[in-house]
Design a protein around this motif. Structure first.
Motif, short mmCIF file in Angstrom:
data_model
loop_
_atom_site.label_atom_id
_atom_site.label_comp_id
_atom_site.label_asym_id
_atom_site.label_seq_id
_atom_site.Cartn_x
_atom_site.Cartn_y
_atom_site.Cartn_z
N ARG A 41 0.80 -1.22 0.00
CA ARG A 41 0.00 0.00 0.00
C ARG A 41 0.83 1.28 0.00
O ARG A 41 0.29 2.38 0.06
N ARG A 47 6.14 6.86 8.65
CA ARG A 47 4.76 6.81 9.12
C ARG A 47 4.53 5.49 9.89
O ARG A 47 3.90 5.47 10.95
N TYR A 55 0.91 2.19 19.05
CA TYR A 55 0.48 0.90 19.61
C TYR A 55 1.33 0.55 20.84
O TYR A 55 0.80 0.08 21.85
N SER A 62 -4.20 -3.16 20.69
CA SER A 62 -5.25 -2.32 20.14
C SER A 62 -6.55 -2.61 20.88
O SER A 62 -6.82 -3.76 21.20
N SER A 252 -2.40 9.19 6.44
CA SER A 252 -1.27 8.30 6.20
C SER A 252 -0.75 8.64 4.81
O SER A 252 -1.03 9.71 4.30
N HIS A 290 -11.54 2.64 18.93
CA HIS A 290 -10.30 1.88 18.71
C HIS A 290 -9.09 2.82 18.69
O HIS A 290 -9.20 3.99 19.09
N MET A 291 -7.96 2.32 18.20
CA MET A 291 -6.71 3.07 18.33
C MET A 291 -6.73 4.43 17.65
O MET A 291 -6.14 5.39 18.15
C1 LIG Z 1 -11.52 4.85 5.87
C2 LIG Z 1 -10.68 4.12 6.90
C3 LIG Z 1 -11.14 3.54 8.08
C4 LIG Z 1 -12.55 3.57 8.62
C5 LIG Z 1 -13.36 2.43 8.09
C6 LIG Z 1 -12.97 1.10 8.69
O1 LIG Z 1 -13.05 0.96 9.92
O2 LIG Z 1 -12.58 0.21 7.93
C7 LIG Z 1 -10.01 2.93 8.72
C8 LIG Z 1 -10.06 2.22 9.93
C9 LIG Z 1 -8.96 1.71 10.64
N1 LIG Z 1 -7.64 1.87 10.35
C10 LIG Z 1 -6.91 1.21 11.30
C11 LIG Z 1 -5.50 1.11 11.35
C12 LIG Z 1 -4.67 1.50 10.29
N2 LIG Z 1 -5.03 2.11 9.10
C13 LIG Z 1 -3.90 2.33 8.32
C14 LIG Z 1 -3.88 2.91 7.06
C15 LIG Z 1 -4.97 3.43 6.34
N3 LIG Z 1 -6.28 3.50 6.75
C16 LIG Z 1 -7.05 4.06 5.74
C17 LIG Z 1 -8.44 4.29 5.80
C18 LIG Z 1 -9.28 3.86 6.82
N4 LIG Z 1 -8.90 3.15 7.93
C19 LIG Z 1 -6.19 4.36 4.65
C20 LIG Z 1 -6.64 4.95 3.33
C21 LIG Z 1 -4.91 3.98 5.02
C22 LIG Z 1 -3.67 4.08 4.18
C23 LIG Z 1 -3.22 2.74 3.70
C24 LIG Z 1 -4.18 2.14 2.73
O3 LIG Z 1 -4.38 2.72 1.64
O4 LIG Z 1 -4.74 1.08 3.05
C25 LIG Z 1 -2.78 1.83 9.04
C26 LIG Z 1 -1.35 1.83 8.52
C27 LIG Z 1 -0.55 2.84 9.21
C28 LIG Z 1 -1.05 4.25 8.92
O5 LIG Z 1 -0.67 4.75 7.87
O6 LIG Z 1 -1.81 4.77 9.71
C29 LIG Z 1 -3.25 1.34 10.27
C30 LIG Z 1 -2.43 0.73 11.40
C31 LIG Z 1 -7.80 0.60 12.24
C32 LIG Z 1 -7.40 -0.23 13.48
C33 LIG Z 1 -7.39 0.61 14.71
C34 LIG Z 1 -6.97 -0.17 15.91
O7 LIG Z 1 -5.97 -0.91 15.88
O8 LIG Z 1 -7.66 -0.04 16.94
C35 LIG Z 1 -9.07 0.91 11.83
C36 LIG Z 1 -10.38 0.48 12.45
#
Ligand SMILES: CC1=C(CCC(=O)O)c2cc3nc(cc4[nH]c(cc5[nH]c(cc1n2)c(C)c5CCC(=O)O)c(CCC(=O)O)c4C)C(CCC(=O)O)=C3C
Ligand SMILES: [Fe+2]
Length: 383
Positions: A41, A47, A55, A62, A252, A290-291
């Motif tokens: 990705r 980052r 974390y 988490s 991100s 969540h986180m």
């Molecule tokens: C729209 C959206 C939701 C809401 C909808 C849904 O809930 O699905 C969501 C939820 C979450 N995102 C989470 C964690 C992360 N998201 C990341 C990275 C990314 N998120 C993206 C979007 C979203 N993310 C995108 C466009 C990226 C860039 C990478 C890519 O294009 O895919 C990264 C990588 C590191 C960083 O760059 O932050 C992490 C660790 C956790 C878990 C939390 C926990 O552990 O409690 C949750 C619920």
């Protein structure tokens, strides 16, 4: 007309699958978890290091898995209390219990028609199609093992369902009440959600909802609809129309790629500069605390506000609120009734409950809905 009282209400479905993100459960899990999340990705190394630190600050745990276990419990309790005999399973995209293992278990237990609840209320690639791709991957794995393939459908987006909106109205009122009394009436409401690339926002939702100029497509329109509903409900309760804005968090990706803005921290700075007396952060973009909520809002944004001397509080997400569990039951019964109607086994289509200006979302994602950067197989949709 078929007699609803003798027909299993979830017919034709025989199981519900709670599909979520997953998160680490200890320090040793953090790096492998982040590798799962970011595989292919293009997230900058810096980052990743920074997010790993978030974390580790929480002991490498988490909150998301415990929250999903609570939601599972709430769903099973609600279904049991309302005579809905539908087993509920749980699988994740990025951590155990992994979706593929859960789907294998569902197939082994004899389930052939599965309805999926994703822990994301809105349209977007990350919140919808990516989960559909995960389902397609898991089905392909089962097929490779020669297992019988269940048919998998996905529940419609629930951002504007009263069982999602009303709990957030209450938590917004509770967060307002936490502010110093003299600051309450003038408090701003900062509705927050996950930032995504503007290109992904503009192509979110069905093609008809796509935008070309950074307006944010269905993703932004849906969040604005929820924000307005909450602002109106709060005004009805308190008599105060609070100034508000939809802002973003958890950005991100590479810095040269435009993502939705402003960031919550920049917004707090701006509000402080304008003399705002206080701010309530309302994370409407998320289903549990969540986180992204615990770190990005409760830690980072709250520290920013303290530095500015700006009083802030934060509204809780729906989590395992019984009204949210009831919302899921309503959506399951609605979809089952829709399927029976489509199969000619019911005389009428069910009522589809929704608040706000946008109306109930589609049941099946149409062709071109929330497209991926490079096309991949996706289940539970038209393409
Ligand atoms: C729209 C959206 C939701 C809401 C909808 C849904 O809930 O699905 C969501 C939820 C979450 N995102 C989470 C964690 C992360 N998201 C990341 C990275 C990314 N998120 C993206 C979007 C979203 N993310 C995108 C466009 C990226 C860039 C990478 C890519 O294009 O895919 C990264 C990588 C590191 C960083 O760059 O932050 C992490 C660790 C956790 C878990 C939390 C926990 O552990 O409690 C949750 C619920
Ligand atoms: Fe994310």
């Amino acid at each position: 007309m078929p007699d609803q009282s003798v027909q299993p209400a979830a017919d034709p479905y025989d199981a519900l699958l709670l599909l979520s993100f997953g998160g680490p459960e200890g320090p040793d899990d953090v790096v492998p978890f982040l590798e799962n999340v970011t595989r292919g990705r293009g997230i900058p190394r810096e980052r990743l290091k920074e997010v790993g630190r978030h974390y580790f600050l929480f002991g490498g745990v988490s909150p998301i898995n415990a929250q999903n276990r609570e939601l599972l419990h709430a769903l099973r309790k609600d279904f049991a209390e309302h005579g809905l005999d539908l087993p509920v399973y749980w699988g994740n995209r990025n951590w155990a219990p992994y979706l593929t293992d859960t789907l294998r278990e569902l197939a082994a237990d004899g389930h052939r028609r599965i309805l999926t609840l994703a822990t994301s209320a809105y349209a977007s690639y990350s919140g919808c199609r990516q989960y559909r791709e995960n389902l397609a991957d898991a089905l392909a794995a089962l097929e490779g093992e020669g297992l019988p393939l269940p048919r998998v459908d996905k529940l419609r987006h629930y951002f504007n369902h009263p069982g999602f909106v009303r709990p957030m109205v209450d938590t917004t009122l509770a967060a307002l009440a936490e502010l110093p009394e003299g600051r309450r009436a003038g408090a701003h409401l900062a509705f927050t959600t996950h930032s995504i690339p503007t290109a992904a926002a503009d192509t979110s939702g069905p093609v008809a909802a796509h935008t070309e100029d950074g307006e944010g497509g269905a993703y932004v329109a849906q969040h604005l609809d929820v924000a307005r509903l909450i602002v109106d409900a709060v005004r009805e309760e308190t008599g105060v129309e609070h100034p508000w804005r939809l802002v973003y968090q958890s950005r991100s990706g590479a810095p040269h790629i435009p993502w939705l803005e402003p960031d919550i921290c920049d917004h707090l700075e701006e509000l402080h500069g304008e003399g705002a007396p206080a701010v309530v952060m309302v994370p409407i973009g998320f289903v549990s605390d969540h986180m992204e909520v615990k770190y990005d809002l409760d830690t980072e944004a709250t520290a920013k506000a303290a530095e500015l001397g700006l009083p802030v509080s934060r509204a809780s997400t729906v989590g395992a609120d019984p009204r949210f569990a009831a919302c899921v039951r309503d959506l399951v019964l609605e979809r089952a009734a829709t399927e029976r109607f489509a199969e000619g086994r019911a005389a009428t289509a069910p009522v589809r409950c929704a608040l706000g200006a946008l109306g109930p979302s589609h049941d099946v994602c149409p062709v071109g809905c929330c497209p991926a950067r490079s096309p991949r197989p996706a289940a539970a949709g038209s393409d």
